[in-house]
Design an enzyme around this catalytic site. Structure first.
Site, mmCIF file in Angstrom:
data_model
loop_
_atom_site.group_PDB
_atom_site.id
_atom_site.type_symbol
_atom_site.label_atom_id
_atom_site.label_comp_id
_atom_site.label_asym_id
_atom_site.label_seq_id
_atom_site.Cartn_x
_atom_site.Cartn_y
_atom_site.Cartn_z
ATOM 1 N N LYS A 74 0.840 -1.209 0.000
ATOM 2 C CA LYS A 74 0.000 0.000 0.000
ATOM 3 C C LYS A 74 0.875 1.259 0.000
ATOM 4 O O LYS A 74 2.063 1.197 0.329
ATOM 5 C CB LYS A 74 -0.919 -0.014 1.225
ATOM 6 C CG LYS A 74 -0.172 -0.019 2.559
ATOM 7 C CD LYS A 74 -1.102 -0.321 3.736
ATOM 8 C CE LYS A 74 -0.331 -0.370 5.041
ATOM 9 N NZ LYS A 74 -1.190 -0.809 6.162
ATOM 10 N N ARG A 120 -10.599 0.183 14.858
ATOM 11 C CA ARG A 120 -10.568 0.911 13.586
ATOM 12 C C ARG A 120 -11.682 0.372 12.686
ATOM 13 O O ARG A 120 -12.766 0.915 12.642
ATOM 14 C CB ARG A 120 -9.171 0.746 12.976
ATOM 15 C CG ARG A 120 -8.778 1.777 11.985
ATOM 16 C CD ARG A 120 -7.277 1.752 11.689
ATOM 17 N NE ARG A 120 -6.790 0.488 11.143
ATOM 18 C CZ ARG A 120 -5.549 0.286 10.716
ATOM 19 N NH1 ARG A 120 -4.663 1.263 10.750
ATOM 20 N NH2 ARG A 120 -5.166 -0.883 10.249
ATOM 21 N N HIS A 130 -6.230 -7.158 13.213
ATOM 22 C CA HIS A 130 -5.002 -6.364 13.192
ATOM 23 C C HIS A 130 -4.663 -5.968 14.628
ATOM 24 O O HIS A 130 -5.535 -5.544 15.375
ATOM 25 C CB HIS A 130 -5.233 -5.114 12.333
ATOM 26 C CG HIS A 130 -3.982 -4.339 12.016
ATOM 27 N ND1 HIS A 130 -2.837 -4.921 11.504
ATOM 28 C CD2 HIS A 130 -3.702 -3.009 12.106
ATOM 29 C CE1 HIS A 130 -1.913 -3.993 11.316
ATOM 30 N NE2 HIS A 130 -2.407 -2.832 11.673
ATOM 31 N N ARG A 142 0.852 -10.649 6.905
ATOM 32 C CA ARG A 142 0.831 -9.423 6.106
ATOM 33 C C ARG A 142 2.113 -8.662 6.429
ATOM 34 O O ARG A 142 2.194 -7.947 7.433
ATOM 35 C CB ARG A 142 -0.424 -8.594 6.447
ATOM 36 C CG ARG A 142 -1.728 -9.412 6.325
ATOM 37 C CD ARG A 142 -2.953 -8.559 6.567
ATOM 38 N NE ARG A 142 -2.988 -7.931 7.872
ATOM 39 C CZ ARG A 142 -3.535 -8.467 8.984
ATOM 40 N NH1 ARG A 142 -4.125 -9.652 8.933
ATOM 41 N NH2 ARG A 142 -3.512 -7.805 10.123
ATOM 42 N N TYR A 151 14.191 31.395 3.999
ATOM 43 C CA TYR A 151 13.050 32.186 4.466
ATOM 44 C C TYR A 151 13.165 32.525 5.947
ATOM 45 O O TYR A 151 13.540 31.674 6.765
ATOM 46 C CB TYR A 151 11.752 31.397 4.256
ATOM 47 C CG TYR A 151 11.362 31.264 2.806
ATOM 48 C CD1 TYR A 151 11.029 32.378 2.048
ATOM 49 C CD2 TYR A 151 11.307 30.014 2.208
ATOM 50 C CE1 TYR A 151 10.654 32.251 0.721
ATOM 51 C CE2 TYR A 151 10.930 29.871 0.884
ATOM 52 C CZ TYR A 151 10.607 30.996 0.137
ATOM 53 O OH TYR A 151 10.242 30.859 -1.165
ATOM 54 N N CYS A 167 12.868 24.734 2.178
ATOM 55 C CA CYS A 167 11.914 25.371 1.258
ATOM 56 C C CYS A 167 11.127 24.286 0.513
ATOM 57 O O CYS A 167 11.363 23.099 0.690
ATOM 58 C CB CYS A 167 12.645 26.242 0.248
ATOM 59 S SG CYS A 167 13.785 27.416 0.994
ATOM 60 N N ASP A 205 11.269 23.399 -2.632
ATOM 61 C CA ASP A 205 12.041 22.645 -3.616
ATOM 62 C C ASP A 205 13.535 22.629 -3.309
ATOM 63 O O ASP A 205 14.292 22.020 -4.051
ATOM 64 C CB ASP A 205 11.860 23.269 -5.010
ATOM 65 C CG ASP A 205 10.422 23.649 -5.265
ATOM 66 O OD1 ASP A 205 9.585 22.741 -5.250
ATOM 67 O OD2 ASP A 205 10.146 24.852 -5.432
HETATM 68 C C1 LIG Z 1 -0.456 -1.735 6.879
HETATM 69 C C2 LIG Z 1 -1.038 -2.981 7.446
HETATM 70 C C3 LIG Z 1 -0.226 -4.099 7.665
HETATM 71 C C4 LIG Z 1 1.280 -4.071 7.538
HETATM 72 O O1 LIG Z 1 1.821 -3.598 8.733
HETATM 73 P P1 LIG Z 1 3.411 -3.524 8.964
HETATM 74 O O2 LIG Z 1 3.534 -3.035 10.351
HETATM 75 O O3 LIG Z 1 3.915 -2.539 7.965
HETATM 76 O O4 LIG Z 1 3.943 -4.876 8.734
HETATM 77 C C5 LIG Z 1 -0.844 -5.271 8.047
HETATM 78 N N1 LIG Z 1 -2.182 -5.331 8.240
HETATM 79 C C6 LIG Z 1 -2.980 -4.258 8.067
HETATM 80 C C7 LIG Z 1 -4.441 -4.394 8.314
HETATM 81 C C8 LIG Z 1 -2.440 -3.048 7.681
HETATM 82 O O5 LIG Z 1 -3.231 -1.979 7.519
#
Ligand SMILES: *Cc1c(COP(=O)(O)O)cnc(C)c1O
Length: 368
Positions: free
Chosen positions: A40, A134, A164, A217, A263, A309, A311
């Site tokens: 992602k 969440r 998660h 994941r 700046y 800045c 850029d």
């Molecule tokens: C982003 C995400 C992960 C990955 O988490 P890491 O800490 O980067 O390994 C796994 N599960 C869900 C639901 C996430 O949103």
């Protein structure tokens, strides 16, 4: 976004590091547990397509993304048959788009399933909120009703169930264990166990390899970064950071005492000193809070002076340098290193944010 191919600022991604992190993680996992690469947010700033290719070469069995568009980008780039799961919320109106592209979706509300008319089979992963607060269902009753609704729609398949963890990157595990218990209660209440049960992010998969279920994941640590500073010394193997950020001095000059830069004229030289202007700024993700941090020139620390800045950024040099000299913002230079962790600590944030912030204006170059 327009990418700056003609500006000497670039990100180097070491594919070998990504492969090595994946291979080392696979050695920790029981053989039947699949590793999914979390790509992602443009692969945490590393470049979604090239990272996906590299992860697949190294044995990743599928991909997780946050939004449907990221999944579609993978399909368009040629990942035709690979498993792809969208972890975030997808609008019901887009269910058919996902179904036609064989993209698995996360479902966490009963009403999402009502009046769903599908033109192709859709695979669903039921998200359980076991304590992250969440997305996700929170009771066995909800799980049961969703299971029934899915069973009634012949195009729907409950392929997976997952949760998660909120505290997997902490050494204290009581909240983690409570979440695991909450999840297990919902999992075991189902009439049929879905084919793919998954719970672990990087931190959980590294510290709690026994809870791999069917897939992990794997995100931040695929990129070679620790899920938190707290667990850095408890990791089962050494992570290899894949990302380096470089630029070049486009202007070098000597300031006289009393001369100011940038700046607000917040930095004023107190003696004769050499400074360089770098072609990178907050529009590239080098946010203004980097002011006062440092970069590496010839392996030596060079402070970022004055305000960053949009850029451009100005650094103080230890001595005169030639225009065009290389500057390391994140990476290794003559044995000295600035890590994303160092930047995160200075910015009072996490390494995830440091790499995600790097915008697509900076070209990514892939080595190895
Ligand atoms: C982003 C995400 C992960 C990955 O988490 P890491 O800490 O980067 O390994 C796994 N599960 C869900 C639901 C996430 O949103």
């Amino acid at each position: 976004m327009v990418t700056g191919w003609h500006r000497p600022t670039w990100i180097e991604i070491d594919r070998a590091a990504i492969r090595e992190n994946i291979k080392n993680e696979q050695k920790q996992l029981p053989e039947n547990v699949a590793l999914w690469a979390v790509v992602k947010a443009n692969a945490y700033g590393h470049g979604i397509i090239e990272v996906a290719k590299t992860a697949k070469e190294a044995g990743a069995k599928g991909f997780c993304v946050a939004i449907l568009d990221e999944a579609l980008a993978l399909r368009e780039a040629g990942f035709q048959d690979d498993f792809i799961l969208v972890l975030g919320a997808t609008k019901k109106e887009d269910a058919n788009l996902a179904a036609k592209n064989q993209i698995a979706l996360t479902v966490f509300r009963e009403d999402w399933l009502d009046d769903l008319v599908l033109e192709a089979p859709l695979r669903i992963h039921l998200k359980v909120d076991s304590g992250m607060g969440r997305l996700g269902i929170r009771s066995t009753e909800e799980a049961g009703r969703i299971e029934t609704k899915i069973a009634r729609n012949k195009e729907l398949e409950l392929e997976g169930i997952y949760t998660h963890f909120a505290t997997a990157d902490q050494l204290e595990t009581s909240y983690f264990e409570q979440q695991l218990a909450n999840f297990t209660a919902i999992l075991t209440s189902l009439a049929t166990r879905p084919a793919i049960v998954h719970t672990a992010n990087s931190a959980a998969s590294l510290l709690q390899p026994q809870i791999g279920f069917d897939a992990i994941r794997f995100g931040i640590s695929m990129y070679g970064l620790t899920p938190s500073p707290e667990i850095k010394t408890s990791l089962p193997f050494e992570l290899k950071p894949a990302l380096a950020l470089y630029t070049e001095m486009v202007h070098v000059k000597e300031l006289a005492p009393g001369d100011s830069v940038s700046y607000g004229a917040t930095y004023t030289a107190t003696e004769r000193e050499w400074v360089a202007t770098l072609p990178i700024g907050y529009a590239d993700g080098l946010i203004r809070h980097y002011s006062g941090f440092h970069v590496l020139v010839d392996g030596q620390l060079a402070p970022i002076i004055g305000r960053v800045c949009m850029d451009q950024t100005i650094i103080k040099l230890p001595h005169e340098f030639q225009t065009g000299s290389k500057v390391t913002i994140i990476g290794v230079d003559h044995g000295n290193t600035i890590t994303a962790d160092d930047a995160a600590e200075y910015l009072d944030t996490i390494n995830y944010e440091v790499t995600c912030l790097l915008t697509e204006r900076i070209p990514r170059k892939y080595i190895h």
